[in-house]
Design a protein around this motif. Sequence first.
Motif, PDB file in Angstrom:
ATOM      1  N   LYS A  91      34.098 -60.812  51.118  1.00  0.00           N
ATOM      2  CA  LYS A  91      34.850 -59.858  50.303  1.00  0.00           C
ATOM      3  C   LYS A  91      36.314 -60.263  50.268  1.00  0.00           C
ATOM      4  CE  LYS A  91      35.914 -55.773  51.836  1.00  0.00           C
ATOM      5  NZ  LYS A  91      35.890 -54.383  52.336  1.00  0.00           N
ATOM      6  N   THR A  92      36.934 -60.082  49.109  1.00  0.00           N
ATOM      7  CA  THR A  92      38.342 -60.419  48.944  1.00  0.00           C
ATOM      8  C   THR A  92      39.220 -59.219  49.291  1.00  0.00           C
ATOM      9  OG1 THR A  92      38.312 -59.763  46.619  1.00  0.00           O
ATOM     10  CG2 THR A  92      37.764 -62.051  47.127  1.00  0.00           C
ATOM     11  N   LEU A  93      40.521 -59.422  49.211  1.00  0.00           N
ATOM     12  CA  LEU A  93      41.472 -58.369  49.548  1.00  0.00           C
ATOM     13  C   LEU A  93      41.365 -57.184  48.586  1.00  0.00           C
ATOM     14  CD1 LEU A  93      43.854 -57.508  51.355  1.00  0.00           C
ATOM     15  CD2 LEU A  93      45.383 -58.665  49.746  1.00  0.00           C
ATOM     16  N   ASP A  94      41.026 -57.451  47.312  1.00  0.00           N
ATOM     17  CA  ASP A  94      40.875 -56.380  46.330  1.00  0.00           C
ATOM     18  C   ASP A  94      39.433 -55.897  46.221  1.00  0.00           C
ATOM     19  OD1 ASP A  94      40.240 -58.856  45.388  1.00  0.00           O
ATOM     20  OD2 ASP A  94      41.196 -58.636  43.439  1.00  0.00           O
ATOM     21  N   ASP A  95      38.663 -56.045  47.322  1.00  0.00           N
ATOM     22  CA  ASP A  95      37.319 -55.476  47.464  1.00  0.00           C
ATOM     23  C   ASP A  95      36.336 -56.005  46.418  1.00  0.00           C
ATOM     24  OD1 ASP A  95      38.127 -53.946  49.648  1.00  0.00           O
ATOM     25  OD2 ASP A  95      38.782 -52.292  48.370  1.00  0.00           O
ATOM     26  N   VAL A  96      36.376 -57.298  46.173  1.00  0.00           N
ATOM     27  CA  VAL A  96      35.421 -57.944  45.267  1.00  0.00           C
ATOM     28  C   VAL A  96      34.558 -58.893  46.093  1.00  0.00           C
ATOM     29  CG1 VAL A  96      35.140 -59.457  43.275  1.00  0.00           C
ATOM     30  CG2 VAL A  96      37.000 -57.791  43.323  1.00  0.00           C
ATOM     31  N   PHE A  97      33.250 -58.742  45.983  1.00  0.00           N
ATOM     32  CA  PHE A  97      32.354 -59.635  46.698  1.00  0.00           C
ATOM     33  C   PHE A  97      32.199 -60.933  45.905  1.00  0.00           C
ATOM     34  CE2 PHE A  97      31.254 -55.726  48.835  1.00  0.00           C
ATOM     35  CZ  PHE A  97      30.985 -56.145  50.122  1.00  0.00           C
ATOM     36  N   VAL A  98      32.276 -62.022  46.630  1.00  0.00           N
ATOM     37  CA  VAL A  98      32.251 -63.335  45.997  1.00  0.00           C
ATOM     38  C   VAL A  98      31.469 -64.307  46.876  1.00  0.00           C
ATOM     39  CG1 VAL A  98      34.449 -63.981  47.072  1.00  0.00           C
ATOM     40  CG2 VAL A  98      33.709 -65.170  45.023  1.00  0.00           C
ATOM     41  N   LYS A  99      30.767 -65.227  46.210  1.00  0.00           N
ATOM     42  CA  LYS A  99      30.034 -66.274  46.918  1.00  0.00           C
ATOM     43  C   LYS A  99      30.783 -67.597  46.780  1.00  0.00           C
ATOM     44  CE  LYS A  99      25.332 -64.403  46.514  1.00  0.00           C
ATOM     45  NZ  LYS A  99      23.966 -64.646  45.976  1.00  0.00           N
ATOM     46  N   LEU A 100      30.989 -68.268  47.917  1.00  0.00           N
ATOM     47  CA  LEU A 100      31.656 -69.565  47.926  1.00  0.00           C
ATOM     48  C   LEU A 100      30.692 -70.636  48.421  1.00  0.00           C
ATOM     49  CD1 LEU A 100      34.063 -67.358  48.497  1.00  0.00           C
ATOM     50  CD2 LEU A 100      35.400 -69.405  48.955  1.00  0.00           C
ATOM     51  N   LYS A 101      30.738 -71.767  47.760  1.00  0.00           N
ATOM     52  CA  LYS A 101      29.950 -72.914  48.213  1.00  0.00           C
ATOM     53  C   LYS A 101      30.911 -73.940  48.795  1.00  0.00           C
ATOM     54  CE  LYS A 101      26.666 -76.451  46.641  1.00  0.00           C
ATOM     55  NZ  LYS A 101      25.951 -77.006  45.469  1.00  0.00           N
ATOM     56  N   VAL A 102      30.759 -74.179  50.107  1.00  0.00           N
ATOM     57  CA  VAL A 102      31.641 -75.110  50.811  1.00  0.00           C
ATOM     58  C   VAL A 102      30.826 -76.354  51.189  1.00  0.00           C
ATOM     59  CG1 VAL A 102      33.167 -75.448  52.778  1.00  0.00           C
ATOM     60  CG2 VAL A 102      33.003 -73.195  51.710  1.00  0.00           C
ATOM     61  N   PRO A 108      31.972 -64.942  41.640  1.00  0.00           N
ATOM     62  CA  PRO A 108      32.083 -63.497  41.862  1.00  0.00           C
ATOM     63  C   PRO A 108      30.833 -62.774  41.366  1.00  0.00           C
ATOM     64  CG  PRO A 108      33.990 -64.386  40.677  1.00  0.00           C
ATOM     65  CD  PRO A 108      32.927 -65.422  40.653  1.00  0.00           C
ATOM     66  N   ASP A 109      30.767 -61.481  41.640  1.00  0.00           N
ATOM     67  CA  ASP A 109      29.669 -60.658  41.156  1.00  0.00           C
ATOM     68  C   ASP A 109      29.630 -60.690  39.620  1.00  0.00           C
ATOM     69  OD1 ASP A 109      28.854 -57.583  40.290  1.00  0.00           O
ATOM     70  OD2 ASP A 109      27.634 -58.410  41.920  1.00  0.00           O
ATOM     71  N   ALA A 110      28.430 -60.560  39.046  1.00  0.00           N
ATOM     72  CA  ALA A 110      28.257 -60.672  37.589  1.00  0.00           C
ATOM     73  C   ALA A 110      29.103 -59.649  36.839  1.00  0.00           C
ATOM     74  CB  ALA A 110      26.782 -60.513  37.237  1.00  0.00           C
ATOM     75  N   GLN A 111      29.155 -58.409  37.333  1.00  0.00           N
ATOM     76  CA  GLN A 111      29.949 -57.380  36.671  1.00  0.00           C
ATOM     77  C   GLN A 111      31.438 -57.707  36.718  1.00  0.00           C
ATOM     78  OE1 GLN A 111      28.920 -53.643  38.472  1.00  0.00           O
ATOM     79  NE2 GLN A 111      26.881 -53.561  37.544  1.00  0.00           N
ATOM     80  N   VAL A 112      31.865 -58.298  37.820  1.00  0.00           N
ATOM     81  CA  VAL A 112      33.273 -58.680  37.941  1.00  0.00           C
ATOM     82  C   VAL A 112      33.606 -59.793  36.948  1.00  0.00           C
ATOM     83  CG1 VAL A 112      35.020 -59.633  39.487  1.00  0.00           C
ATOM     84  CG2 VAL A 112      33.365 -57.987  40.356  1.00  0.00           C
ATOM     85  N   LYS A 113      32.718 -60.769  36.817  1.00  0.00           N
ATOM     86  CA  LYS A 113      32.951 -61.852  35.855  1.00  0.00           C
ATOM     87  C   LYS A 113      33.009 -61.307  34.425  1.00  0.00           C
ATOM     88  CE  LYS A 113      29.607 -64.601  37.254  1.00  0.00           C
ATOM     89  NZ  LYS A 113      28.738 -65.799  37.349  1.00  0.00           N
ATOM     90  N   GLU A 114      32.124 -60.360  34.121  1.00  0.00           N
ATOM     91  CA  GLU A 114      32.132 -59.764  32.787  1.00  0.00           C
ATOM     92  C   GLU A 114      33.443 -59.023  32.542  1.00  0.00           C
ATOM     93  OE1 GLU A 114      29.454 -56.643  30.096  1.00  0.00           O
ATOM     94  OE2 GLU A 114      28.811 -57.233  32.112  1.00  0.00           O
ATOM     95  N   ALA A 115      33.908 -58.285  33.559  1.00  0.00           N
ATOM     96  CA  ALA A 115      35.180 -57.575  33.426  1.00  0.00           C
ATOM     97  C   ALA A 115      36.347 -58.555  33.252  1.00  0.00           C
ATOM     98  CB  ALA A 115      35.415 -56.696  34.647  1.00  0.00           C
TER      99      ALA A 115
END
Length: 313
Positions: free
Chosen positions: A75-86, A167-174
């Motif tokens: 989760k980021t500072l602005d409460d957005v869940f995100v997936k990272l590939k390292v 990021p989450d699909a809804q976040v990307k759409e926004a």
Amino acid sequence: MDDFAFLIPIIFIAVIILFSAFFTVKQQSAAIIERFGKFHSIRQSGLHLKIPIIDRIAGKLSLKIQQLDVIIETKTLDDVFVKLKVSVQYKVIKDKVYEAFYKLDYPHDQITSYVFDVVRAEVPKMKLDDVFVKKDDIAIAVKTELNEAMMTYGYDIIKTLVTDIDPDAQVKEAMNRINASEREKVAAQFEGDAQRILIVEKAKAEAESKRLQGQGIADQRREIARGLEESVEVLNKVGINSQEASALIVVTQHYDTLQSIGQETNSNLILLPNSPQAGSQMLNDMVASFTASNQIGEAMKQAKNKKKDNFND
């Protein structure tokens, strides 16, 4: 013959044992030899000999650069869940094969744990936009932490890369809607500026046209006045006084006006007197108007002077 037949299995077993004493190690690899279950030696690439039954190959390690992809959800500072590939690129240090083989059973799990720990410590400090901008900082933090931890176990971390941020699909759409709205806003501003410029330029052109039109009318009237003056002078020379000359000029202009209106096919209907006395009547009206105006002005001047005298008294 029977004795020879009895030796055949023994010879066969001896040949197998002899051949099992030889083994090869591939390029960029290392083999760990144990004797009676205890570490004995490390063999690099090439052909090698070991004591059958007593020595055994405990395992082999690749010295090539390998890559491990780790996917972390945080989760980021602005409460957005995100997936990272390292993506972690690493290799076994040639001089530390013993540590790499005996100190870690599952190096992939160990590296994955450190990646999770670092990413989940760094990303929650950033907003979503900063995660995209500062992904290199995240990769550097992961590499620094891994190098300190894995060097002890015989592993060298070559490079770490954040190869994907999802990021989450809804976040990307926004985010896409926000981007589209910003672009539409900029486009509207450009269109508004263009329309404003057109209006301003049109107004400037109209103002310039009016100025030139007024200047033309003024020049026209000046030339008319000059022509009238010359006409009066010419008529005076032939014995016609100023009043008669003015009447003649007014009558002439009156009929010239009627003629110009008659020549225009699209002209509006205008009712004007067309008798010869009309010009004289117009002149008398103009003279009377000027006389009345002068009398009113003289009366106002006298009243002002009288008021001033009374105030002084």
